[in-house]
Design an enzyme around this catalytic site. Sequence first.
Site, PDB file in Angstrom:
ATOM      1  N   ASP A   1       4.787 -20.779  15.913  1.00  0.00           N
ATOM      2  CA  ASP A   1       4.910 -19.469  16.577  1.00  0.00           C
ATOM      3  C   ASP A   1       5.537 -19.550  17.970  1.00  0.00           C
ATOM      4  OD1 ASP A   1       3.691 -18.332  14.327  1.00  0.00           O
ATOM      5  OD2 ASP A   1       1.689 -18.524  15.169  1.00  0.00           O
TER       6      ASP A   1
ATOM      7  N   ASN B   1       5.480  -6.412   3.984  1.00  0.00           N
ATOM      8  CA  ASN B   1       6.721  -6.678   4.738  1.00  0.00           C
ATOM      9  C   ASN B   1       7.878  -7.002   3.791  1.00  0.00           C
ATOM     10  OD1 ASN B   1       6.519  -6.586   7.786  1.00  0.00           O
ATOM     11  ND2 ASN B   1       4.648  -7.710   7.267  1.00  0.00           N
TER      12      ASN B   1
ATOM     13  N   LEU C   1       5.837 -24.756   7.509  1.00  0.00           N
ATOM     14  CA  LEU C   1       6.947 -25.543   6.963  1.00  0.00           C
ATOM     15  C   LEU C   1       7.084 -26.835   7.761  1.00  0.00           C
ATOM     16  CD1 LEU C   1       9.477 -22.601   6.502  1.00  0.00           C
ATOM     17  CD2 LEU C   1       8.291 -23.836   4.672  1.00  0.00           C
TER      18      LEU C   1
ATOM     19  N   HIS D   1       5.110 -12.205  13.289  1.00  0.00           N
ATOM     20  CA  HIS D   1       3.777 -12.600  13.735  1.00  0.00           C
ATOM     21  C   HIS D   1       3.072 -11.377  14.346  1.00  0.00           C
ATOM     22  CE1 HIS D   1       0.703 -15.430  14.942  1.00  0.00           C
ATOM     23  NE2 HIS D   1       0.666 -14.816  16.110  1.00  0.00           N
TER      24      HIS D   1
HETATM   25  C1  GAR Z   1       1.375  -9.406   8.449  1.00  0.00           C
HETATM   26  O1  GAR Z   1       0.590  -8.718   9.364  1.00  0.00           O
HETATM   27  C2  GAR Z   1       2.078 -10.567   9.135  1.00  0.00           C
HETATM   28  O2  GAR Z   1       2.476 -10.299  10.453  1.00  0.00           O
HETATM   29  C3  GAR Z   1       1.008 -11.617   9.105  1.00  0.00           C
HETATM   30  O3  GAR Z   1       0.414 -11.484   7.828  1.00  0.00           O
HETATM   31  C4  GAR Z   1       0.512 -10.124   7.399  1.00  0.00           C
HETATM   32  C5  GAR Z   1       1.145 -10.102   6.031  1.00  0.00           C
HETATM   33  O4  GAR Z   1       1.156  -8.824   5.475  1.00  0.00           O
HETATM   34  N1  GAR Z   1       1.538 -12.925   9.326  1.00  0.00           N
HETATM   35  C6  GAR Z   1       0.886 -13.904   9.930  1.00  0.00           C
HETATM   36  O5  GAR Z   1      -0.234 -13.795  10.341  1.00  0.00           O
HETATM   37  C7  GAR Z   1       1.677 -15.202  10.053  1.00  0.00           C
HETATM   38  N2  GAR Z   1       0.973 -16.123  10.883  1.00  0.00           N
HETATM   39  P1  GAR Z   1       2.055  -8.489   4.224  1.00  0.00           P
HETATM   40  O6  GAR Z   1       1.790  -9.559   3.166  1.00  0.00           O
HETATM   41  O7  GAR Z   1       1.565  -7.122   3.780  1.00  0.00           O
HETATM   42  O8  GAR Z   1       3.499  -8.461   4.650  1.00  0.00           O
END
Ligand code: GAR
Length: 189
Positions: free
Chosen positions: A147, A19, A95, A111
């Site tokens: 969340d 991301n 946080l 999320h």
């Molecule tokens: C993503 O799927 C994001 O939505 C999730 O972790 C992954 C990170 O991927 N976030 C959560 O679960 C937050 N609670 P990335 O490091 O490749 O962006």
Amino acid sequence: MIGTNKIKAAVFISGTGSNLKALYKFSLTKKSPIKIDLVISSDKNAKGLLFSKKKKIISKALNFKKKKTIENKILKYLEKNNVRLICLAGFMKILSKNFIKKFKGEIVNIHPSLLPKYKGLNTHQRAIDNKDKFSGCTIHYVNQKLDSGKIILQKRVKILKLDTSKSLAKRILKEEHKLFPKAILKMYS
Ligand code: GAR
């Protein structure tokens, strides 16, 4: 938008950073209202740090076990450098209320579920176990409850019969990469 007028953003990560990559790519486009000023990782071995360093973005791995101290340091840096947006992009730490209250700007999180469904962890498996027809991803403002902040944008993804949490996560992640930039455009339009 001309580079110097762009809103300064910090991206917080804990892992792969796909991301972060998508946000960075978007930030270089003319239409992006943001530029990425700083990347913070809660894990010094996060793959995303290799990317941010390669792109010469100021990148810091910080130990959130000393949360209060670290958060105060971050707040000072953000204030001094006029950073007005924090994007939590796969950031797996929570946080503190104090941090959220004191930061002068917006904090947004991605999320991997259709909130308010499946706050917290293991979202994909929980959606499959509940035999949901759809899951997806959400970009929301961060407030003091996990969340639970105001939703900015969501994208639905169909759950297929043979989906495992891994295959579903993969398809949702693809949508996340498009949704984050879209949400930022919406926020500042
Ligand atoms: C993503 O799927 C994001 O939505 C999730 O972790 C992954 C990170 O991927 N976030 C959560 O679960 C937050 N609670 P990335 O490091 O490749 O962006």
